[in-house]
Design a protein around this motif. Sequence first.
Motif, PDB file in Angstrom:
ATOM      1  N   THR A 107       0.838  -1.202   0.000  1.00 22.36           N
ATOM      2  CA  THR A 107       0.000   0.000   0.000  1.00 22.36           C
ATOM      3  C   THR A 107       0.869   1.247   0.000  1.00 22.36           C
ATOM      4  OG1 THR A 107      -0.043   0.160   2.410  1.00 22.36           O
ATOM      5  CG2 THR A 107      -1.728  -1.243   1.366  1.00 22.36           C
ATOM      6  N   PRO A 108       0.308   2.405  -0.384  1.00 15.79           N
ATOM      7  CA  PRO A 108       1.051   3.652  -0.280  1.00 15.79           C
ATOM      8  C   PRO A 108       1.565   3.908   1.144  1.00 15.79           C
ATOM      9  CG  PRO A 108      -0.863   3.986  -1.644  1.00 15.79           C
ATOM     10  CD  PRO A 108      -0.986   2.596  -1.075  1.00 15.79           C
ATOM     11  N   ASP A 109       0.759   3.585   2.135  1.00 11.18           N
ATOM     12  CA  ASP A 109       1.169   3.793   3.527  1.00 11.18           C
ATOM     13  C   ASP A 109       2.425   2.982   3.843  1.00 11.18           C
ATOM     14  OD1 ASP A 109       0.302   4.866   6.289  1.00 11.18           O
ATOM     15  OD2 ASP A 109       0.581   2.719   6.667  1.00 11.18           O
ATOM     16  N   TYR A 110       2.430   1.715   3.458  1.00  6.36           N
ATOM     17  CA  TYR A 110       3.588   0.860   3.715  1.00  6.36           C
ATOM     18  C   TYR A 110       4.809   1.353   2.939  1.00  6.36           C
ATOM     19  CZ  TYR A 110       6.724  -3.129   3.791  1.00  6.36           C
ATOM     20  OH  TYR A 110       7.833  -3.916   3.939  1.00  6.36           O
ATOM     21  N   LEU A 111       4.617   1.715   1.673  1.00  5.23           N
ATOM     22  CA  LEU A 111       5.738   2.156   0.843  1.00  5.23           C
ATOM     23  C   LEU A 111       6.367   3.431   1.390  1.00  5.23           C
ATOM     24  CD1 LEU A 111       4.156   1.408  -2.642  1.00  5.23           C
ATOM     25  CD2 LEU A 111       6.226   0.335  -1.718  1.00  5.23           C
ATOM     26  N   ASP A 140      -4.422  10.186   0.491  1.00  2.22           N
ATOM     27  CA  ASP A 140      -4.930   9.780   1.803  1.00  2.22           C
ATOM     28  C   ASP A 140      -6.112   8.816   1.706  1.00  2.22           C
ATOM     29  OD1 ASP A 140      -6.051  12.102   0.652  1.00  2.22           O
ATOM     30  OD2 ASP A 140      -7.026  12.638   2.527  1.00  2.22           O
ATOM     31  N   ARG A 141      -6.952   8.985   0.697  1.00  6.53           N
ATOM     32  CA  ARG A 141      -8.113   8.105   0.537  1.00  6.53           C
ATOM     33  C   ARG A 141      -7.721   6.700   0.068  1.00  6.53           C
ATOM     34  NH1 ARG A 141     -11.386  11.474  -3.608  1.00  6.53           N
ATOM     35  NH2 ARG A 141      -9.259  12.045  -4.171  1.00  6.53           N
ATOM     36  N   TYR A 142      -6.512   6.570  -0.439  1.00  8.51           N
ATOM     37  CA  TYR A 142      -6.055   5.294  -0.997  1.00  8.51           C
ATOM     38  C   TYR A 142      -4.861   4.728  -0.217  1.00  8.51           C
ATOM     39  CZ  TYR A 142      -8.799   7.146  -4.859  1.00  8.51           C
ATOM     40  OH  TYR A 142      -9.808   7.667  -5.624  1.00  8.51           O
ATOM     41  N   ALA A 143      -4.629   5.258   0.977  1.00 10.57           N
ATOM     42  CA  ALA A 143      -3.429   4.899   1.736  1.00 10.57           C
ATOM     43  C   ALA A 143      -3.330   3.411   2.015  1.00 10.57           C
ATOM     44  CB  ALA A 143      -3.388   5.689   3.054  1.00 10.57           C
ATOM     45  N   GLN A 144      -4.461   2.745   2.165  1.00 11.35           N
ATOM     46  CA  GLN A 144      -4.462   1.318   2.492  1.00 11.35           C
ATOM     47  C   GLN A 144      -4.871   0.439   1.301  1.00 11.35           C
ATOM     48  OE1 GLN A 144      -3.090   0.501   5.232  1.00 11.35           O
ATOM     49  NE2 GLN A 144      -2.999   2.616   6.004  1.00 11.35           N
ATOM     50  N   VAL A 145      -4.851   1.017   0.112  1.00 13.68           N
ATOM     51  CA  VAL A 145      -5.185   0.265  -1.101  1.00 13.68           C
ATOM     52  C   VAL A 145      -3.895  -0.248  -1.741  1.00 13.68           C
ATOM     53  CG1 VAL A 145      -6.220   0.382  -3.402  1.00 13.68           C
ATOM     54  CG2 VAL A 145      -7.244   1.652  -1.496  1.00 13.68           C
ATOM     55  N   LYS A 146      -3.854  -1.516  -2.099  1.00 14.56           N
ATOM     56  CA  LYS A 146      -2.650  -2.068  -2.714  1.00 14.56           C
ATOM     57  C   LYS A 146      -2.377  -1.399  -4.060  1.00 14.56           C
ATOM     58  CE  LYS A 146      -2.736  -6.594  -0.466  1.00 14.56           C
ATOM     59  NZ  LYS A 146      -2.783  -8.060  -0.642  1.00 14.56           N
ATOM     60  N   GLY A 153      -2.330   7.303 -12.772  1.00 16.31           N
ATOM     61  CA  GLY A 153      -2.017   8.616 -12.216  1.00 16.31           C
ATOM     62  C   GLY A 153      -1.723   8.558 -10.731  1.00 16.31           C
ATOM     63  N   MET A 154      -2.492   7.747  -9.994  1.00 13.10           N
ATOM     64  CA  MET A 154      -2.266   7.631  -8.558  1.00 13.10           C
ATOM     65  C   MET A 154      -0.933   6.938  -8.284  1.00 13.10           C
ATOM     66  SD  MET A 154      -3.239   8.464  -5.595  1.00 13.10           S
ATOM     67  CE  MET A 154      -4.832   9.158  -6.059  1.00 13.10           C
ATOM     68  N   SER A 159       4.635   7.330  -6.455  1.00 13.40           N
ATOM     69  CA  SER A 159       6.064   7.250  -6.790  1.00 13.40           C
ATOM     70  C   SER A 159       6.774   8.560  -6.484  1.00 13.40           C
ATOM     71  CB  SER A 159       6.235   6.898  -8.274  1.00 13.40           C
ATOM     72  OG  SER A 159       5.713   5.630  -8.568  1.00 13.40           O
ATOM     73  N   LEU A 160       6.122   9.671  -6.839  1.00 14.43           N
ATOM     74  CA  LEU A 160       6.700  10.983  -6.562  1.00 14.43           C
ATOM     75  C   LEU A 160       6.889  11.186  -5.060  1.00 14.43           C
ATOM     76  CD1 LEU A 160       5.594  14.329  -8.201  1.00 14.43           C
ATOM     77  CD2 LEU A 160       6.128  14.185  -5.785  1.00 14.43           C
TER      78      LEU A 160
END
Length: 258
Positions: A107-111, A140-146, A153-154, A159-160
């Motif tokens: 997820t973005p949070d883990y990364l 923030d709305r996708y922080a826990q989405v793989k 785009g997300m 990545s940025l």
Amino acid sequence: MKEILQVQGLTKTFRLSARQQRLERTGEKVRRAVDNLRFSACEGEIFGLLGPNGAGKTTTLRMLSTLIRPDSGDALVDGASVVRQPEQVRSRIGFLTSELKLEECFTPDYLFDFFSDLHGVDRERREKRKEELFVRFGIDRYAQVKAASLSTGMKQKVSLVVSIVHDPDIIIFDEPTNGLDVLTAKVVTDFLQQLRDQGKTIIVSTHIFSLIEKLCDRVGVIINGRMVLCDALDRVTAGESLEDRFFEIYRETVGDGV
């Protein structure tokens, strides 16, 4: 302004395999991707590296980011040598490339946490910066989405964000808006301008004229691995559009094959 990046004669060659020679219909066994490249970038400016595909832009940025070693020459990044002090260089820069692939099971949070640990960012600073950047880019709305379930785009925005977890003063972006929709591209370009206003140094490579015209204070035109012109944007364009000026420079350099 203080020069924060000094590129001093970077040169890089690559061997062509027999297959590459056949595909490109060439008898060359070695190709010089970057040829004695010299330029500088200053604090608080956006410097654009402009050239066609295959001009040597990505190879240059990979050398500046210490991902590959130059055959000769050097570059000083805030005084640290990419050849002799690569670890110090890495601590001073953020590098975003389209080749950065997110592990799809994370997820973005883990990364964000993972890259923060790599850069030695303490927990309190990490959480504050994560909140700021996730809200800024709508992550923030996708922080826990793989990552596998995120849009293109997300993924680019994630990545940025993970490339600048440590709040570097020098940020290197290879084709920062490549493949992005117009809304996401605007979010990214607005952010780059904001970073410049904070006094950070931004290096971008692109073949998109409008991106250079919108963002850059200075531009270097690179053709066949050589820097053929480097100056303030208004002096490079000399009253013309950047596109028209580029093709004039290109014809002067390689002939009338355009």
